[in-house]
Design a protein around this motif. Structure first.
Motif, PDB file in Angstrom:
ATOM      1  N   VAL A   1       0.849  -1.197   0.000  1.00  0.00           N
ATOM      2  CA  VAL A   1       0.000   0.000   0.000  1.00  0.00           C
ATOM      3  C   VAL A   1       0.879   1.239   0.000  1.00  0.00           C
ATOM      4  O   VAL A   1       0.672   2.178  -0.775  1.00  0.00           O
ATOM      5  N   THR A   2       1.901   1.237   0.864  1.00  0.00           N
ATOM      6  CA  THR A   2       2.810   2.379   0.953  1.00  0.00           C
ATOM      7  C   THR A   2       3.455   2.671  -0.389  1.00  0.00           C
ATOM      8  O   THR A   2       3.459   3.806  -0.862  1.00  0.00           O
ATOM      9  N   PHE A   3       3.973   1.611  -1.009  1.00  0.00           N
ATOM     10  CA  PHE A   3       4.678   1.768  -2.278  1.00  0.00           C
ATOM     11  C   PHE A   3       3.758   2.331  -3.364  1.00  0.00           C
ATOM     12  O   PHE A   3       4.083   3.309  -4.038  1.00  0.00           O
ATOM     13  N   TYR A   4       2.567   1.749  -3.485  1.00  0.00           N
ATOM     14  CA  TYR A   4       1.663   2.194  -4.551  1.00  0.00           C
ATOM     15  C   TYR A   4       1.122   3.602  -4.278  1.00  0.00           C
ATOM     16  O   TYR A   4       0.915   4.385  -5.203  1.00  0.00           O
ATOM     17  N   MET A   5       0.900   3.927  -2.989  1.00  0.00           N
ATOM     18  CA  MET A   5       0.459   5.291  -2.668  1.00  0.00           C
ATOM     19  C   MET A   5       1.526   6.295  -3.079  1.00  0.00           C
ATOM     20  O   MET A   5       1.221   7.365  -3.619  1.00  0.00           O
TER      21      MET A   5
ATOM     22  N   ILE B   1      -4.436  15.098  -0.147  1.00  0.00           N
ATOM     23  CA  ILE B   1      -5.136  14.066   0.622  1.00  0.00           C
ATOM     24  C   ILE B   1      -4.366  12.748   0.560  1.00  0.00           C
ATOM     25  O   ILE B   1      -4.203  12.056   1.574  1.00  0.00           O
ATOM     26  N   ASN B   2      -3.848  12.431  -0.642  1.00  0.00           N
ATOM     27  CA  ASN B   2      -3.065  11.201  -0.772  1.00  0.00           C
ATOM     28  C   ASN B   2      -1.845  11.213   0.144  1.00  0.00           C
ATOM     29  O   ASN B   2      -1.492  10.179   0.709  1.00  0.00           O
ATOM     30  N   ILE B   3      -1.205  12.389   0.269  1.00  0.00           N
ATOM     31  CA  ILE B   3      -0.019  12.468   1.140  1.00  0.00           C
ATOM     32  C   ILE B   3      -0.416  12.205   2.584  1.00  0.00           C
ATOM     33  O   ILE B   3       0.263  11.452   3.308  1.00  0.00           O
ATOM     34  N   ILE B   4      -1.549  12.784   2.998  1.00  0.00           N
ATOM     35  CA  ILE B   4      -2.003  12.561   4.380  1.00  0.00           C
ATOM     36  C   ILE B   4      -2.246  11.071   4.623  1.00  0.00           C
ATOM     37  O   ILE B   4      -1.773  10.493   5.615  1.00  0.00           O
ATOM     38  N   ILE B   5      -2.960  10.432   3.665  1.00  0.00           N
ATOM     39  CA  ILE B   5      -3.265   9.005   3.825  1.00  0.00           C
ATOM     40  C   ILE B   5      -1.978   8.182   3.792  1.00  0.00           C
ATOM     41  O   ILE B   5      -1.811   7.215   4.546  1.00  0.00           O
ATOM     42  N   PHE B   6      -1.056   8.620   2.925  1.00  0.00           N
ATOM     43  CA  PHE B   6       0.237   7.936   2.810  1.00  0.00           C
ATOM     44  C   PHE B   6       0.956   7.879   4.157  1.00  0.00           C
ATOM     45  O   PHE B   6       1.423   6.828   4.589  1.00  0.00           O
ATOM     46  N   PHE B   7       0.991   9.033   4.861  1.00  0.00           N
ATOM     47  CA  PHE B   7       1.657   9.032   6.159  1.00  0.00           C
ATOM     48  C   PHE B   7       0.869   8.230   7.183  1.00  0.00           C
ATOM     49  O   PHE B   7       1.446   7.566   8.047  1.00  0.00           O
ATOM     50  N   ASN B   8      -0.474   8.258   7.065  1.00  0.00           N
ATOM     51  CA  ASN B   8      -1.281   7.426   7.965  1.00  0.00           C
ATOM     52  C   ASN B   8      -0.966   5.944   7.762  1.00  0.00           C
ATOM     53  O   ASN B   8      -0.925   5.187   8.736  1.00  0.00           O
TER      54      ASN B   8
ATOM     55  N   VAL C   1       2.460   5.233   9.460  1.00  0.00           N
ATOM     56  CA  VAL C   1       2.463   5.123  10.923  1.00  0.00           C
ATOM     57  C   VAL C   1       1.555   3.997  11.398  1.00  0.00           C
ATOM     58  O   VAL C   1       1.487   3.724  12.600  1.00  0.00           O
ATOM     59  N   GLY C   2       0.847   3.337  10.473  1.00  0.00           N
ATOM     60  CA  GLY C   2       0.103   2.141  10.847  1.00  0.00           C
ATOM     61  C   GLY C   2      -1.304   2.369  11.348  1.00  0.00           C
ATOM     62  O   GLY C   2      -1.874   1.506  12.009  1.00  0.00           O
TER      63      GLY C   2
END
Lengths: 326, 127
Positions: free
Chosen positions: A112-116, A280-287, A290-291
């Motif tokens: 998920v992290t990689f594709y985001m 928004i994608n960046i916010i979700i990416f960091f979420n 951090v798990g």
């Protein structure tokens, strides 16, 4: 339709808020609400564009002549290629987004992290490309004259039919124009940027060069701009009021002014959507990093921003068609 | 939505994929092909497609149809409408399918009328 076929024990209160009659969570439904209303907003804009275009169907600029740039290819006439590339970038970032959603279903945090990340990069490239496209559009290429009625007169070589820039037409004269400064007047108003040449410089340069003629914004039966004869052109140029270089919300060297207005408004509104999507994608990416969703037990938030992201792609498909193809 | 609830067939079952990921790549290839066709047609502009059909060039109709095809696959496969309940599918698609063509129809007809008035009218507006 199998709307209310709820098989759970509390099926007595299907619309009481207890279960999900559409089998979609609250958050997803609200995202769909937003997307449907936003789709109608964009339709309104695009239909308004269509209205103005059909109203001025015989003077509308030819998109192939407006968007001809490609990075690092200076002076090469490359219509369409750059927007085609932008379209592929956006479709590809849509694919990485849907792959992120799929990885989320498998609770695979690394994927998920990689594709985001790939999605964010794709979105950023797209916004950057749009900025570059705007820059070229605002700067203009050849320049033109504008009549009192707002009609655009462009210069072409009568023999080859090639466009001629203002710099080649103009006959520059010594400027005796003195700018009023704030310190020598009680009443002072700042003036805007002036075009490089004055109307009379263009007119005298045009009269001196016999191989030049004028192209009006009216389209002929086979969809090309009307090229005036030299005598008609010499008469027509007397009607010129302004020198126009590039495009803004008031003047547009490519032709009908409304074209520039709609271009700025619709691609700007879409670009703003892409920009907010990237944020928004960046916010979700960091979420994800951090798990947050790992602890929550599902990655539905990725799915929800994914819906928004695909919608932005969907809108671009239409903007691409109506601004560049049709 | 669990991973095993994806419907993996596109083109009305003509093409079936083994996994959801494969379907995503398959749809990407399809969308790329359609976009490439659009771009090639846009650059070449074949003279045979320049004939008028229902008030617009045939080429423009092709562009619009291809765009709607692309929109369908983005919505159905990337936005997973294919996997939703048919009640949700209709709630999303029907309002758009009814309102947008209606708006397009009334505004474009009106615009065409205004164009005729300005072309044949007594007032010179393009001077």
């Amino acid at each position: 339709m199998e709307v209310t076929a709820a098989n759970s024990a509390d099926s007595t209160s299907v619309w009481g808020g207890g279960n999900q009659p559409l089998n979609a969570s609250y958050g997803k439904l609200m995202m769909w609400f937003f997307i449907v209303s936003d789709a109608l907003t964009f339709s309104g804009f695009l239909v308004a564009y269509g209205f103005s275009r059909f109203k001025n169907i015989n003077t509308w600029p030819i998109a192939d002549e407006v968007f001809t740039h490609f990075p690092f290819l200076h002076g090469v006439d490359a219509p369409m290629y750059y927007v085609a590339l932008m379209t592929f970038i956006l479709i590809f970032s849509s694919v990485t987004m849907v792959l992120a959603v799929d990885a989320g279903h498998h609770m695979n945090k690394a994927k998920v992290t990689f594709y985001m990340l790939l999605t964010i990069i794709g979105g950023a490239i797209f916004v950057g490309s749009q900025a570059w496209e705007w820059k070229n559009f605002i700067k203009g290429e050849y320049g033109a004259l504008e009549t009192r009625g707002g009609q655009i007169l462009q210069f072409v070589n009568a023999d080859t039919g090639k466009r001629v820039s203002l710099a080649e037409v103009a006959n520059p004269q010594q400027q005796i124009r003195e700018t009023h400064q704030a310190y020598n007047g009680i009443w002072y108003q700042q003036e805007g940027t002036l075009p490089t040449y004055t109307v009379s410089e263009i007119q005298s340069g045009f009269a001196a060069q016999n191989n030049l003629t004028i192209r009006t914004q009216e389209l002929t039966a086979d969809g090309q701009k009307t090229v005036l004869s030299r005598t008609d052109a010499l008469e027509k140029i007397q009607a010129a009021q302004n020198v126009v270089e590039g495009a803004n919300l008031i003047h547009n060297e490519y032709g009908n002014r409304l074209f520039a207005d709609f271009f700025f408004f619709i691609t700007g509104f879409h670009g703003f959507h892409v920009f907010s999507g990237v944020v928004i994608n960046i916010i979700i990416f960091f979420n994800v990093i951090v798990g947050t969703y790992e602890r929550r037990g599902h990655y539905e938030m990725v799915e929800k921003v994914g819906l928004y992201w695909h919608f932005v792609d969907l809108v671009w498909v239409f903007v691409f068609t109506f601004f560049y193809l049709v | 939505m669990a991973a095993d609830t994806h419907k993996l067939a596109i083109f009305r079952g003509l093409l079936k994929f083994k996994s959801n990921q494969q379907k995503i790549w398959g749809v990407l290839i399809f969308l790329s092909i359609v976009t490439t066709i659009e771009v090639v047609l846009g650059i070449v502009k074949p003279a045979s497609l320049m004939t008028m059909f229902l008030g617009m060039k045939l080429l423009n109709w092709i562009f619009i149809i291809l765009t709607i095809v692309k929109a369908y696959y983005i919505a159905w496969d990337f936005m997973h409408i294919r996997d939703e309940k048919s009640s949700l599918q209709s709630s999303i698609v029907l309002p758009l399918l009814i309102l947008i063509p209606y708006l397009v129809f009334i505004l474009l007809v009106e615009a065409d009328y205004i164009f005729e008035v300005m072309r044949n009218g007594f007032v010179s507006w393009n001077f």
